[in-house]
Design a protein around this motif. Structure first.
Motif, mmCIF file in Angstrom:
data_model
loop_
_atom_site.group_PDB
_atom_site.id
_atom_site.type_symbol
_atom_site.label_atom_id
_atom_site.label_comp_id
_atom_site.label_asym_id
_atom_site.label_seq_id
_atom_site.Cartn_x
_atom_site.Cartn_y
_atom_site.Cartn_z
ATOM 1 N N SER A 63 -6.509 4.824 -0.625
ATOM 2 C CA SER A 63 -5.548 3.986 -1.332
ATOM 3 C C SER A 63 -6.175 2.628 -1.590
ATOM 4 O O SER A 63 -7.152 2.249 -0.944
ATOM 5 C CB SER A 63 -4.291 3.818 -0.491
ATOM 6 N N ASP A 92 5.285 2.565 7.681
ATOM 7 C CA ASP A 92 6.232 1.843 6.850
ATOM 8 C C ASP A 92 7.572 1.693 7.584
ATOM 9 O O ASP A 92 8.155 0.615 7.630
ATOM 10 C CB ASP A 92 6.404 2.627 5.545
ATOM 11 N N TYR A 131 14.206 5.331 0.406
ATOM 12 C CA TYR A 131 13.698 6.707 0.431
ATOM 13 C C TYR A 131 14.732 7.687 -0.096
ATOM 14 O O TYR A 131 14.414 8.672 -0.743
ATOM 15 C CB TYR A 131 13.248 7.101 1.840
ATOM 16 N N HIS A 145 7.687 8.804 -5.197
ATOM 17 C CA HIS A 145 6.963 8.096 -4.157
ATOM 18 C C HIS A 145 6.010 9.069 -3.496
ATOM 19 O O HIS A 145 6.406 10.154 -3.092
ATOM 20 C CB HIS A 145 7.952 7.527 -3.144
ATOM 21 N N SER A 146 4.750 8.664 -3.444
ATOM 22 C CA SER A 146 3.740 9.524 -2.843
ATOM 23 C C SER A 146 3.170 8.806 -1.632
ATOM 24 O O SER A 146 2.724 7.667 -1.732
ATOM 25 C CB SER A 146 2.644 9.778 -3.874
ATOM 26 N N ILE A 147 3.185 9.473 -0.499
ATOM 27 C CA ILE A 147 2.802 8.764 0.727
ATOM 28 C C ILE A 147 2.269 9.744 1.771
ATOM 29 O O ILE A 147 2.686 10.903 1.797
ATOM 30 C CB ILE A 147 4.037 7.976 1.268
ATOM 31 N N THR A 148 1.342 9.295 2.580
ATOM 32 C CA THR A 148 0.910 10.151 3.680
ATOM 33 C C THR A 148 1.926 10.000 4.810
ATOM 34 O O THR A 148 2.609 8.980 4.906
ATOM 35 C CB THR A 148 -0.474 9.746 4.235
ATOM 36 N N GLN A 173 0.640 5.439 -5.709
ATOM 37 C CA GLN A 173 -0.669 5.800 -5.223
ATOM 38 C C GLN A 173 -1.004 7.253 -5.521
ATOM 39 O O GLN A 173 -1.056 8.076 -4.633
ATOM 40 C CB GLN A 173 -0.734 5.510 -3.745
ATOM 41 N N ALA A 221 1.340 6.877 6.729
ATOM 42 C CA ALA A 221 1.803 5.652 6.069
ATOM 43 C C ALA A 221 3.332 5.580 6.097
ATOM 44 O O ALA A 221 3.905 4.507 6.247
ATOM 45 C CB ALA A 221 1.296 5.610 4.635
ATOM 46 N N PHE A 222 3.962 6.729 5.961
ATOM 47 C CA PHE A 222 5.426 6.772 6.006
ATOM 48 C C PHE A 222 5.920 6.235 7.348
ATOM 49 O O PHE A 222 6.824 5.399 7.421
ATOM 50 C CB PHE A 222 5.898 8.216 5.787
#
Ligand code: ADP
Ligand code: MG
Length: 437
Positions: free
Chosen positions: A23, A179, A196, A169-172, A101, A175-176
């Motif tokens: 990222s 966050d 979310y 929303h794209s997230i690992t 991302q 990271a989620f």
């Protein structure tokens, strides 16, 4: 002939490669601050602001480093920069096209299809065409470097292409969780939860990380439920099928609700097609026979193929030479060796296993169903499947004419057992060392 190229140029290419993988925040925080220091005696000295950056690079990109910098000729050294001021010399980070991302190269068009991934690709395309309406959630699982993230991002791109306003929303998973932790600290968690739950599409990568952070399981489970009930699309990737993840029954059930699809290791033809696709993308020509040669020698995953292409590209680009078989052998020799040194036979596996299990070779080869002997036999089958490159049929035959389903059964059983049995794990390591050493 040894390959000497400009280290700075290689480093720049390495940066470009890494930039595609991580990222922009990750890049800014961890990669951009690294500088190429002095270069003497065939050594690259990388200047890092602190030890954490060095550790980060080695933990996450060691393999990639060795792709760009030949392991033997050019050892990499680190020094800690005296001043922590980041100078302007660092290659500029190109701004991402999406604030989202999504890796811009990870599109369906760039995803090469073959028997190992056809099903999962069409499921992903189905989801992208009718988000929230076909399979929900879609769970994509498979080993490292086989294209899970690529497919996940492809879905994001395809949905955005049709509907620019879609809230994606794209997230690992990592990271989620981070966050959520940040928002918990800032007492803004409720707002974040609402965020979310207001999404149209949630793309969540590497759910296996949740196994280490089980206190977040409920939150994720609730988010999934809320989104799915609202007809919003969720896509999840995982390195294992849900049933093999150490998560609650509730979570596993949520994930199995929609469609579970596997992305497998590509067969030879698909690997060749991937090599050619990637080479074309980089603007280099790799003749058919050479693509076959590479595909036949690299067998782990697609990321490894990509590393090979990058290395060839760096070489041919810097040396202005066409890619010939000889050059491939020279440049990729190091990666190939891993396979060459693995001339492992069923006989060698049986011998080593018998020794560690304190059995006679004849016992393990025989038909006895005694528990201890049967286990040793299954361990040998497991190792054969793991370590040998022959087809399952061929390996099974070497076990005194067993069928390949017996082999798979043994492999599954031992894989499961290894998750809970540390003693067996250690025994296996010893056997492996005996065989490979
Ligand atoms: P995973 O998430 O499964 O570990 P990635 O999606 O990161 O793997 O894929 C690793 C690399 O291999 C990426 O650069 C991706 O573009 C490439 N790749 C994987 N499968 C394919 C494919 N079928 N066609 C083209 N590229 C692929
Ligand atoms: Mg991934």
């Amino acid at each position: 002939m040894t390959v000497t190229c400009d280290i700075k140029e290689l480093w720049a290419q390495f940066l470009e490669h890494v930039q595609q993988k991580c990222s922009s925040t990750e890049y800014r925080n961890w990669i951009a601050p690294i500088k190429v220091g002095s270069q003497a005696n065939d050594e690259i000295v990388l200047e890092v602001p602190n030890i954490f950056v060095q550790q980060y690079l080695l933990d996450n990109y060691q393999e990639d480093l060795f792709v760009f910098f030949p392991k033997e000729d050019l050892p990499i050294k680190f020094t800690i920069a005296k001043s922590q001021v980041v100078t302007k010399k660092i290659p500029p980070v190109k701004p991402r096209q999406h604030p989202l991302q999504l890796n811009r190269h990870y599109t369906f068009e760039n995803f090469v299809e073959g028997p190992s991934n056809q099903f999962v690709k069409s499921a992903a395309q189905g989801v992208a065409t009718h988000p929230g309406k076909s399979y929900n959630p879609l769970l994509i699982h498979g080993g490292v470097g086989l294209g899970k993230t690529h497919l996940l991002h492809s879905i994001g791109h395809a949905i955005l292409q049709k509907n620019k306003l879609a809230k994606i929303h794209s997230i690992t998973t990592e990271a989620f969780i981070n966050d959520l932790v940040d928002h918990l600290k800032n007492k803004s968690i409720d707002k974040r939860k609402r965020f979310y739950r207001s999404l149209d599409v949630l793309l969540i990568d590497d759910i296996q990380f949740l196994q280490k952070r089980l206190n977040f399981e409920d939150e994720l489970s609730n988010t999934f439920e809320a989104l799915i009930n609202d007809g919003k699309q969720i896509v999840i990737t995982s390195d294992k099928p849900p049933s093999q993840l150490k998560l609650s029954d509730r979570m596993v059930a949520r994930m199995e609700w929609g469609l579970v699809a596997n992305v497998g290791v590509p067969d030879l033809e698909t690997k060749v097609a991937i090599i050619q696709h990637k080479a074309e993308h980089k603007g280099i020509k790799i003749p058919d026979d050479i693509a076959f040669f590479i595909a036949d020698h690299l067998f782990l995953n697609v990321r490894q193929l990509e590393g090979a292409i990058n290395r060839l590209y760096a070489f041919s680009h810097l040396m202005h030479l066409p890619i010939t078989r000889q050059i491939v052998e020279q440049i990729l020799g190091e990666i190939f060796q891993q396979k060459a040194s693995r001339k492992i036979t069923v006989e060698a596996i049986l011998k080593a296993t018998a020794t560690i299990f304190e059995l006679r070779l004849a016992d393990i080869k025989g038909e006895s169903r005694q528990k201890h002997i049967a286990l040793a036999r299954q361990v040998s089958m497991y190792l054969a499947k793991e370590l040998m490159d022959d087809s399952l049929q061929k390996i099974a035959l070497s076990f005194g004419g067993k069928t390949h389903s017996t082999l798979i059964h043994a492999w599954k059983k031992i894989s499961k057992e290894l998750e809970v049995n540390d003693q067996l794990k250690r025994q296996l390591q010893v056997i492996k060392r005996t065989i490979e050493g």
